[in-house]
Design a protein around this motif. Sequence first.
Motif, PDB file in Angstrom:
ATOM      1  N   VAL A 227       0.847  -1.199   0.000  1.00  0.00           N
ATOM      2  CA  VAL A 227       0.000   0.000   0.000  1.00  0.00           C
ATOM      3  C   VAL A 227       0.879   1.245   0.000  1.00  0.00           C
ATOM      4  CG1 VAL A 227      -1.683   1.343   1.319  1.00  0.00           C
ATOM      5  CG2 VAL A 227      -1.971  -1.135   1.086  1.00  0.00           C
ATOM      6  N   MET A 228       1.880   1.267   0.867  1.00  0.00           N
ATOM      7  CA  MET A 228       2.766   2.430   0.946  1.00  0.00           C
ATOM      8  C   MET A 228       3.656   2.545  -0.287  1.00  0.00           C
ATOM      9  SD  MET A 228       1.810   3.804   3.751  1.00  0.00           S
ATOM     10  CE  MET A 228       3.091   5.057   3.964  1.00  0.00           C
ATOM     11  N   HIS A 229       3.979   1.424  -0.907  1.00  0.00           N
ATOM     12  CA  HIS A 229       4.880   1.403  -2.059  1.00  0.00           C
ATOM     13  C   HIS A 229       4.172   1.824  -3.345  1.00  0.00           C
ATOM     14  CE1 HIS A 229       7.268  -0.385  -5.336  1.00  0.00           C
ATOM     15  NE2 HIS A 229       8.300  -0.398  -4.506  1.00  0.00           N
ATOM     16  N   SER A 230       2.915   1.400  -3.514  1.00  0.00           N
ATOM     17  CA  SER A 230       2.295   1.470  -4.832  1.00  0.00           C
ATOM     18  C   SER A 230       0.966   2.206  -4.905  1.00  0.00           C
ATOM     19  CB  SER A 230       2.074   0.045  -5.370  1.00  0.00           C
ATOM     20  OG  SER A 230       3.281  -0.674  -5.389  1.00  0.00           O
ATOM     21  N   ALA A 231       0.287   2.363  -3.783  1.00  0.00           N
ATOM     22  CA  ALA A 231      -1.067   2.916  -3.823  1.00  0.00           C
ATOM     23  C   ALA A 231      -1.078   4.405  -3.553  1.00  0.00           C
ATOM     24  CB  ALA A 231      -1.953   2.206  -2.793  1.00  0.00           C
ATOM     25  N   ASN A 232      -2.057   5.079  -4.119  1.00  0.00           N
ATOM     26  CA  ASN A 232      -2.238   6.508  -3.867  1.00  0.00           C
ATOM     27  C   ASN A 232      -3.186   6.692  -2.681  1.00  0.00           C
ATOM     28  OD1 ASN A 232      -2.057   9.291  -4.225  1.00  0.00           O
ATOM     29  ND2 ASN A 232      -3.785   9.337  -5.669  1.00  0.00           N
ATOM     30  N   THR A 233      -2.860   5.965  -1.609  1.00  0.00           N
ATOM     31  CA  THR A 233      -3.674   6.012  -0.403  1.00  0.00           C
ATOM     32  C   THR A 233      -2.830   5.482   0.744  1.00  0.00           C
ATOM     33  OG1 THR A 233      -5.825   5.366   0.553  1.00  0.00           O
ATOM     34  CG2 THR A 233      -4.661   3.693  -0.735  1.00  0.00           C
ATOM     35  N   THR A 234      -3.413   5.364   1.922  1.00  0.00           N
ATOM     36  CA  THR A 234      -2.700   4.863   3.095  1.00  0.00           C
ATOM     37  C   THR A 234      -3.525   3.759   3.750  1.00  0.00           C
ATOM     38  OG1 THR A 234      -3.736   6.378   4.672  1.00  0.00           O
ATOM     39  CG2 THR A 234      -1.767   7.175   3.494  1.00  0.00           C
ATOM     40  N   PRO A 235      -2.893   2.947   4.593  1.00  0.00           N
ATOM     41  CA  PRO A 235      -3.662   1.931   5.322  1.00  0.00           C
ATOM     42  C   PRO A 235      -4.818   2.514   6.121  1.00  0.00           C
ATOM     43  CG  PRO A 235      -1.342   1.409   5.447  1.00  0.00           C
ATOM     44  CD  PRO A 235      -1.436   2.760   4.793  1.00  0.00           C
TER      45      PRO A 235
ATOM     46  N   SER B 182      11.920   2.729   5.715  1.00  0.00           N
ATOM     47  CA  SER B 182      11.387   4.096   5.664  1.00  0.00           C
ATOM     48  C   SER B 182       9.945   4.216   6.144  1.00  0.00           C
ATOM     49  CB  SER B 182      11.459   4.597   4.213  1.00  0.00           C
ATOM     50  OG  SER B 182      10.676   3.767   3.359  1.00  0.00           O
ATOM     51  N   ILE B 183       9.282   3.102   6.470  1.00  0.00           N
ATOM     52  CA  ILE B 183       7.880   3.180   6.889  1.00  0.00           C
ATOM     53  C   ILE B 183       7.802   3.395   8.394  1.00  0.00           C
ATOM     54  CG2 ILE B 183       5.656   1.996   6.984  1.00  0.00           C
ATOM     55  CD1 ILE B 183       6.456   0.439   4.502  1.00  0.00           C
ATOM     56  N   ASN B 184       7.205   4.487   8.801  1.00  0.00           N
ATOM     57  CA  ASN B 184       7.030   4.787  10.221  1.00  0.00           C
ATOM     58  C   ASN B 184       5.711   4.169  10.682  1.00  0.00           C
ATOM     59  OD1 ASN B 184       6.756   5.759  12.785  1.00  0.00           O
ATOM     60  ND2 ASN B 184       6.884   7.930  12.237  1.00  0.00           N
ATOM     61  N   TYR B 185       5.775   2.926  11.140  1.00  0.00           N
ATOM     62  CA  TYR B 185       4.552   2.211  11.476  1.00  0.00           C
ATOM     63  C   TYR B 185       3.835   2.790  12.687  1.00  0.00           C
ATOM     64  CZ  TYR B 185       4.680  -1.438   7.955  1.00  0.00           C
ATOM     65  OH  TYR B 185       4.610  -2.120   6.763  1.00  0.00           O
ATOM     66  N   VAL B 186       4.520   3.540  13.513  1.00  0.00           N
ATOM     67  CA  VAL B 186       3.831   4.211  14.621  1.00  0.00           C
ATOM     68  C   VAL B 186       2.745   5.134  14.075  1.00  0.00           C
ATOM     69  CG1 VAL B 186       4.103   5.828  16.543  1.00  0.00           C
ATOM     70  CG2 VAL B 186       5.806   4.032  16.170  1.00  0.00           C
ATOM     71  N   ASP B 187       3.027   5.767  12.945  1.00  0.00           N
ATOM     72  CA  ASP B 187       2.042   6.645  12.299  1.00  0.00           C
ATOM     73  C   ASP B 187       1.137   5.898  11.329  1.00  0.00           C
ATOM     74  OD1 ASP B 187       3.013   8.886  13.620  1.00  0.00           O
ATOM     75  OD2 ASP B 187       4.431   9.386  12.026  1.00  0.00           O
ATOM     76  N   VAL B 188       1.630   4.811  10.741  1.00  0.00           N
ATOM     77  CA  VAL B 188       0.935   4.150   9.640  1.00  0.00           C
ATOM     78  C   VAL B 188      -0.130   3.164  10.115  1.00  0.00           C
ATOM     79  CG1 VAL B 188       1.277   2.442   7.786  1.00  0.00           C
ATOM     80  CG2 VAL B 188       2.748   4.468   7.920  1.00  0.00           C
ATOM     81  N   LEU B 189       0.109   2.476  11.228  1.00  0.00           N
ATOM     82  CA  LEU B 189      -0.822   1.422  11.651  1.00  0.00           C
ATOM     83  C   LEU B 189      -2.229   1.971  11.866  1.00  0.00           C
ATOM     84  CD1 LEU B 189       1.216  -0.655  14.273  1.00  0.00           C
ATOM     85  CD2 LEU B 189       0.611  -1.325  11.941  1.00  0.00           C
ATOM     86  N   PRO B 190      -3.234   1.351  11.240  1.00  0.00           N
ATOM     87  CA  PRO B 190      -4.622   1.759  11.487  1.00  0.00           C
ATOM     88  C   PRO B 190      -5.085   1.279  12.859  1.00  0.00           C
ATOM     89  CG  PRO B 190      -4.392   0.493   9.439  1.00  0.00           C
ATOM     90  CD  PRO B 190      -3.135   0.309  10.224  1.00  0.00           C
ATOM     91  N   ASP B 191      -6.254   1.730  13.252  1.00  0.00           N
ATOM     92  CA  ASP B 191      -6.872   1.236  14.470  1.00  0.00           C
ATOM     93  C   ASP B 191      -7.299  -0.220  14.239  1.00  0.00           C
ATOM     94  OD1 ASP B 191      -9.394   0.570  16.107  1.00  0.00           O
ATOM     95  OD2 ASP B 191      -8.631   2.348  17.123  1.00  0.00           O
ATOM     96  N   PRO B 192      -6.794  -1.165  15.042  1.00  0.00           N
ATOM     97  CA  PRO B 192      -7.114  -2.570  14.773  1.00  0.00           C
ATOM     98  C   PRO B 192      -8.597  -2.896  14.906  1.00  0.00           C
ATOM     99  CG  PRO B 192      -5.895  -2.316  16.833  1.00  0.00           C
ATOM    100  CD  PRO B 192      -5.849  -1.003  16.150  1.00  0.00           C
ATOM    101  N   GLU B 193      -9.294  -2.233  15.799  1.00  0.00           N
ATOM    102  CA  GLU B 193     -10.730  -2.514  15.951  1.00  0.00           C
ATOM    103  C   GLU B 193     -11.508  -2.009  14.747  1.00  0.00           C
ATOM    104  OE1 GLU B 193     -12.447  -1.438  19.653  1.00  0.00           O
ATOM    105  OE2 GLU B 193     -10.918  -2.469  20.848  1.00  0.00           O
ATOM    106  N   LYS B 194     -11.187  -0.818  14.271  1.00  0.00           N
ATOM    107  CA  LYS B 194     -11.859  -0.311  13.068  1.00  0.00           C
ATOM    108  C   LYS B 194     -11.547  -1.187  11.860  1.00  0.00           C
ATOM    109  CE  LYS B 194     -12.004   4.581  14.442  1.00  0.00           C
ATOM    110  NZ  LYS B 194     -11.502   5.948  14.148  1.00  0.00           N
ATOM    111  N   SER B 195     -10.333  -1.704  11.829  1.00  0.00           N
ATOM    112  CA  SER B 195      -9.917  -2.560  10.715  1.00  0.00           C
ATOM    113  C   SER B 195     -10.680  -3.877  10.712  1.00  0.00           C
ATOM    114  CB  SER B 195      -8.412  -2.825  10.813  1.00  0.00           C
ATOM    115  OG  SER B 195      -7.967  -3.682   9.793  1.00  0.00           O
TER     116      SER B 195
END
Length: 297
Positions: free
Chosen positions: A207-215, A248-261
């Motif tokens: 998603v971070m590599h190829s998509a024009n969106t975020t998790p 280069s992926i800052n997962y602290v910022d990238v991870l979605p809310d697991p319950e919403k997911s």
Amino acid sequence: MNRRNFIQKTSVLGAAALLPISAFTVAKKSKYKMGLQLFTIRDAMAANPLATLKAVKAMGYEDFEAYGFDSEKGTFYGYKSAEFKTILDDLGLSVSSGHYGFSPYLDKSEDELKRFVDLCIEGAHALNSPYITWPWIAPEQRTMDNFKLMARLLNIIGEQVTASGLGFAYHNHGFEFEDHNGENGYDIILNETDSDLVKLQMDMYWVMHSANTTPKELVAKHPGRYVMWHIKDMDKVTRDYSELGNGSINYVDVLPDPEKSGLEYYYIEQGGNFASSSMESVATSAAYFKKHLQTFL
């Protein structure tokens, strides 16, 4: 035991000894088991599955996503499904999902597909795996017509798998996000599959590599559907795979809310580009994950 066999049986254990014991401890009990996609360590699994599973357990991995199921032999990693389940049980480990070889069935009949799905269901049930996952299609299959065909087949498989008491999911790479005259394959998958029958496994690297969106944006648009995640890092220069914390992926910022997911399982993964070896890489990623990211899960 000759020297070559001894090296094969012991080298996979070496990575666990590279990190201090403190690196493998977790202060807080996580809601989720720390998962690993076994494709990451496919060389070690091919050489000695039992020793490899013991080694990654020592790193803190408890749950796995399998790959390479032989549907005709009913085997995982050379073991009959029931034998492999016994190995997992003896080690206190689990396999919650598997990547199965659906890609060739884009070019086969529905009857052939359904027979294959039945065999996958047998294998998943034998391991007590809650999910069967479609992971990939070949480069020559990546046309808009095939994405539409695949969406229809995903619904068929999802209905068959759901009726068996298991869940079914689709795993993305980057090719689904490629533009085809204003369309892309991922939108077709999202819009033309039944969300009750076809769940999603989000590969956050792709998603971070190829998509024009975020998790986070994907979860916001389709809450509850992303039941599994793949977590891997991206090399800062080449954008290839990397160990967690080295990229280069800052997962602290990238991870979605697991319950919403709708998250049920996650798997750390690295498809290649290892700093030294696959086993050392999964040890590095495990230590980083537990120190910096497990608190969010």
